[in-house]
Design an enzyme around this catalytic site. Structure first.
Site, PDB file in Angstrom:
ATOM      1  CB  THR A 128      -1.155  -0.116   0.871  1.00 32.14           C
ATOM      2  OG1 THR A 128       0.109   0.431   2.499  1.00 32.14           O
ATOM      3  CG2 THR A 128      -1.637  -1.407   1.236  1.00 32.14           C
ATOM      4  CG  ASP A 129      -0.169   4.693  -2.092  1.00 27.26           C
ATOM      5  OD1 ASP A 129       0.471   4.092  -2.849  1.00 27.26           O
ATOM      6  OD2 ASP A 129      -1.057   5.652  -2.281  1.00 27.26           O
ATOM      7  CB  CYS A 130       0.818   4.209   5.089  1.00 31.00           C
ATOM      8  SG  CYS A 130      -0.594   3.006   4.589  1.00 31.00           S
ATOM      9  CE1 TYR A 131       2.735  -0.157   8.092  1.00 32.51           C
ATOM     10  CE2 TYR A 131       0.251   0.084   7.259  1.00 32.51           C
ATOM     11  CZ  TYR A 131       1.473  -0.104   8.660  1.00 32.51           C
ATOM     12  OH  TYR A 131       0.652   0.592   9.822  1.00 32.51           O
ATOM     13  N   PRO A 132       4.934  -0.184   1.282  1.00 36.32           N
ATOM     14  CG  PRO A 132       6.672   1.177   1.137  1.00 36.32           C
ATOM     15  CD  PRO A 132       5.681   1.345   2.270  1.00 36.32           C
TER      16      PRO A 132
END
Ligand code: SF4
Ligand code: SF4
Lengths: 388, 134
Positions: A128-132
């Site tokens: 995800t954007d915050c958990y790449p």
């Protein structure tokens, strides 16, 4: 004379509390009578060490750099839940491993962690954007984890049936291997030493009760699943069918691997032996009378595990003294009886808890809330129709 | 005449030796092979039941040892790992001859001489504490 939790705890602090096990107390009551024994004894320790499938652990791995929101998680090849926050998981005791099946499951991972072993953590994520990060492959020990606590939704069954097989085929069950044609009977209980059989109406065991769990000080966190206090009881109030259960919580980092053990039941699955000890405060004569119960006064039903439709039929009601004697007579046939839970280790736990209390290392916690009596069990109805 | 169950383990060098003939001829021993395992030519394991006079039997065992064959007498086909055993009792449920039994303190005891070799206890033990000797 009645005592309060506080008075008992003060005695524990001074090293003056009289603490005995639920087996030892039987003779004390026989010699002194209930009234005098209730004055003399402050705490009775109970324990059990048996297979408890409804067990598992919450773990938090900490964040890697860059971080990952773990969606598919395995620990030593055992799938853990990806349904919590980024690096939180719940590992169920009965989950089999992808490579070794039921021979090594969630319970074995939990045991390995408690034993201090390194465990292989593999996780995947869509990113995800915050958990790449999309993948992680590493080794963790219990000490590396932020939090690791057992949370067992159902432990300490108050009473449980014994099992038999009337069919002509051997069957493999969570009650062990049952030989054909009523070849054997198995039972699983600590009987007169068992926690909830010594407090049949849950007067002192409730939410917040401090306990021995796997070698650590843990707590009763809620009523266990399938909690059934509307069960059948004898005239004194002791359940004669499976009754109350407890949800338990405790810090894995303080546990001893000897008291949390992975188990395999052939052709059934993985389970976990959980060591639990519960202190019962002798607040009054009523509690003393409850804990003085003996195996000969505790009963359960022998159920036929070869029949599953409409519930296992009951063949006979027997006492735990009969089951412990090594054989039971059913319709004139003498049938060998075998235990499934370890009384030997349960006794060790009752003694260890006893020592903790005597040494002032363990104090009683009064329940924050008691559990309901008269709580009945529901089945699962099969409803027709694909959408509603 | 006595009967013994022995477990032989032999290194590669010894595998080819006509040990069996030797045992029968020189030591008057009669035997049957209960189980044989050859592990990729590295090591072989053989479970024998041998019958003969006590003297001959002992001499035969000495002969085997001289030929670099490991000899271990076994009574039962199964061994219980005491470190793993929690004395739950699950194995006693399937042991028809009570070779596995709970003692008065609810500790497991193993009467090796009673074993009938059904091997059911191996499957029944939830701790996987029982193993076949080979
Ligand atoms: S089943 Fe296994 S753990 Fe249980 S008593 Fe037998 S050998 Fe011990
Ligand atoms: S192999 Fe069979 S007879 Fe021998 S100890 Fe095990 S269950 Fe008993």
């Amino acid at each position: 004379m009645a005592k309060t939790y506080q008075e008992i705890n003060e005695k524990i602090a001074k090293g003056e509390a009289v603490v005995v096990t639920a087996e030892e107390v039987i003779d004390i009551v026989k010699k002194r009578g209930v009234k005098e024994a209730a004055d003399y004894v402050d705490v009775v320790t109970t324990a059990t060490f048996g297979p408890m499938c409804s067990s598992g652990a919450f773990l938090n791995f900490g964040h890697s750099d860059p971080p990952i929101r773990m969606a598919e998680i395995t620990l030593n090849g055992v799938v853990a839940s990806g349904g919590l926050a980024a690096v939180d998981t719940y590992l169920g005791a009965t989950q089999p491993s992808n490579d070794r099946g039921i021979e090594y499951g969630g319970a074995h991972v939990i045991n390995d962690l408690i034993a201090g072993k390194e465990v292989h953590l593999v996780a995947k994520s869509p990113g995800t954007d915050c958990y790449p990060r999309k993948e992680i492959d590493t080794w963790v020990t219990l000490a590396d984890l932020n939090e690791a606590y057992l949370f067992n939704p159902r432990n300490c069954y108050q009473n449980y049936n014994a099992a038999i097989n009337t069919s002509s085929k051997r069957i493999y069950t969570y009650m062990g291997i049952l030989q054909p044609n009523m070849g054997n009977i198995t039972y699983s209980t600590a009987g007169e030493l068992s926690p909830l059989l010594n407090d049949p109406l849950l007067k002192t065991i409730g939410m917040g009760t401090r306990i021995f769990l796997g070698g650590a000080q843990g707590y009763v966190s809620w009523m266990g699943t399938q909690f059934n206090t509307a069960c059948e009881r004898d005239e004194k109030g002791y359940p004669t069918t499976p009754g109350a259960t407890l949800a338990l919580i405790g810090n894995m980092k303080e546990m001893n691997p000897a008291y949390i053990r992975g188990a395999v039941y052939e052709k059934y699955g993985t389970s976990m032996f959980v060591g639990v000890g519960i202190p019962i405060p002798i607040l009054n004569e009523e509690m003393m009378s409850f804990v003085s119960v003996e195996n000969k006064d505790l009963h359960t039903n022998v159920l036929d595990y070869s029949v599953s439709k409409g519930g296992h039929p009951t063949l006979k009601k027997v006492s735990y003294a009969e089951l412990r004697s090594g054989s039971v007579d059913i319709n004139g046939k003498i049938i060998k009886t075998s235990p499934m839970s370890s009384l030997k280790v349960a006794r060790e736990i009752a003694l260890e808890l006893n020592h903790w209390i005597k040494k002032g290392k363990f104090f009683l916690q009064e329940p924050i809330q008691t559990f309901p009596i008269g709580n009945a069990l529901k089945g699962l109805e099969i409803k027709e129709g694909e959408s509603r | 005449m006595i009967t013994k169950k022995i477990l032989l383990s032999f290194p590669k060098v010894a595998t080819g030796k006509p040990m069996a003939m030797e045992l029968i001829k020189t030591y008057n021993l009669d035997f049957s092979i209960l189980k044989a395992l050859i592990d990729d030519n590295i090591k072989g394991t053989l479970l024998l039941e041998i019958r003969g006079e006590a003297n001959d039997l002992n001499a035969g065992i000495v002969f085997l040892r001289e030929n670099q064959i490991g000899v271990k007498e076994v009574q039962s086909m199964v061994v219980v790992d005491e470190k793993k055993c929690i004395s739950c009792g699950a194995c006693t449920a399937v042991c028809a001859v009570n070779a596995l039994e709970m003692d008065e303190n609810w500790s497991l005891i193993h009467h090796e001489d009673k074993c009938l070799e059904c091997m059911l206890c191996v499957k029944a033990c939830p701790m996987r504490a029982i193993h076949a000797v080979m």
